[in-house]
Design a protein around this motif. Sequence first.
Motif, mmCIF file in Angstrom:
data_model
loop_
_atom_site.group_PDB
_atom_site.id
_atom_site.type_symbol
_atom_site.label_atom_id
_atom_site.label_comp_id
_atom_site.label_asym_id
_atom_site.label_seq_id
_atom_site.Cartn_x
_atom_site.Cartn_y
_atom_site.Cartn_z
ATOM 1 N N UNK A 259 -34.068 -40.382 -2.426
ATOM 2 C CA UNK A 259 -35.235 -39.950 -3.188
ATOM 3 C C UNK A 259 -34.862 -39.460 -4.584
ATOM 4 N N UNK A 260 -33.816 -38.678 -4.707
ATOM 5 C CA UNK A 260 -33.455 -38.129 -6.014
ATOM 6 C C UNK A 260 -33.151 -39.249 -7.001
ATOM 7 N N UNK A 261 -32.448 -40.284 -6.546
ATOM 8 C CA UNK A 261 -32.143 -41.423 -7.425
ATOM 9 C C UNK A 261 -33.419 -42.176 -7.772
ATOM 10 N N UNK A 262 -34.244 -42.410 -6.758
ATOM 11 C CA UNK A 262 -35.466 -43.179 -6.980
ATOM 12 C C UNK A 262 -36.404 -42.446 -7.929
ATOM 13 N N UNK A 263 -36.519 -41.142 -7.792
ATOM 14 C CA UNK A 263 -37.348 -40.344 -8.696
ATOM 15 C C UNK A 263 -36.877 -40.502 -10.133
ATOM 16 N N UNK A 264 -35.565 -40.467 -10.360
ATOM 17 C CA UNK A 264 -35.033 -40.644 -11.708
ATOM 18 C C UNK A 264 -35.357 -42.011 -12.277
ATOM 19 N N UNK A 265 -35.260 -43.053 -11.447
ATOM 20 C CA UNK A 265 -35.584 -44.415 -11.909
ATOM 21 C C UNK A 265 -37.061 -44.508 -12.268
ATOM 22 N N UNK A 266 -37.913 -43.937 -11.416
ATOM 23 C CA UNK A 266 -39.350 -43.981 -11.668
ATOM 24 C C UNK A 266 -39.705 -43.219 -12.946
ATOM 25 N N UNK A 267 -39.095 -42.076 -13.169
ATOM 26 C CA UNK A 267 -39.366 -41.301 -14.379
ATOM 27 C C UNK A 267 -38.919 -42.052 -15.627
ATOM 28 N N UNK A 268 -37.847 -42.835 -15.522
ATOM 29 C CA UNK A 268 -37.441 -43.688 -16.642
ATOM 30 C C UNK A 268 -38.507 -44.751 -16.916
#
Length: 329
Positions: A259-268
């Motif tokens: 989730x932490x990685x995916x959240x960062x990708x989505x915010x980008x």
Amino acid sequence: MVPAIFQRQPRYVWFTALVVLATIFLLALSHSPFRPPFYFSPRTDGELQALIAQSELVYKQLLLQRKDFITKFGPTPDKISMFPRMQEYTVWDFFPAAFNCPHEISRIGRLGEGGKWVCGLSRIQDKQDCVVYSFGISHESSFEAEILSRTKGCKIYGYDFTVDGFGPEITSGVKDRTHFEKWGVAGVDAHGKNDETKMYTLLSLMALNGHKYIDILKMDVEGAEFDALGTVFKEFIDANEPLPFGQLQLEIHTGSKHFEWYLGWWETLERAGLRPFWTEPNLVFLNYLEHVPPELAEYSFLNIRGENDLISSTHRSTRNSMGWEAIRV
């Protein structure tokens, strides 16, 4: 009797006749592959800017809700599970499609696997230099076929290294508006003579084709979307330039992502100017695999930065005149 009824109730007779004719037309149309174009009243730039600005305010409110949601179940992103057991959420609940397309939304392609939800196809149906990129063809091309039937000037560039061409939906009558290569899309170029599978970045393909802008970008590439799009996001964010496409139809494959990685990708993705206006979980693959979480979801995104037929009626650059900034997260 009919003349007498007509004399007493002419409006009723005309209305009944119109209903009958409309019913006959719709029944005939439902058995025909032809789909008529749709014409909608064009919005002015002022109307579009007001609608998009309003949607942006709603979306910023969603970001606050997302933070609260993470705090509730985390309380930090690294503590959130993608698909937890016995919990009141999945990963998709953190990323709803809360932005409003300012035009009509239509299903393009078949229902179920293969079709996509598109914002404002009427805005480009008469455009002569319309460009569509489609990554991931498989053996089904109803999306591409309907785009061609509903537009006058759109050309489709298809890429898929697992098949030899478009599906049977692309007939000889429209094939001249398609281009296909047995290549894949990736975050880095790998198409030398020793590379058995030729892989290109999106920007490399655009340069090869002589394109600076894509009207509709469709991508279903079984997890390669993260690297392929991540490279584009970084380049355009670093240059403070708008992304080179108007909207994105994307199937997301979370797989083993945290989730932490995916959240960062989505915010980008959000910082790059993309806003989700439609989503639906892809549950078809659950029919084939047992005891797996719903790791696939279809999303449709609108690009709210740059020159774009969906956010501008005059096709001028609106990057610095729309009255908002990209979301900072």
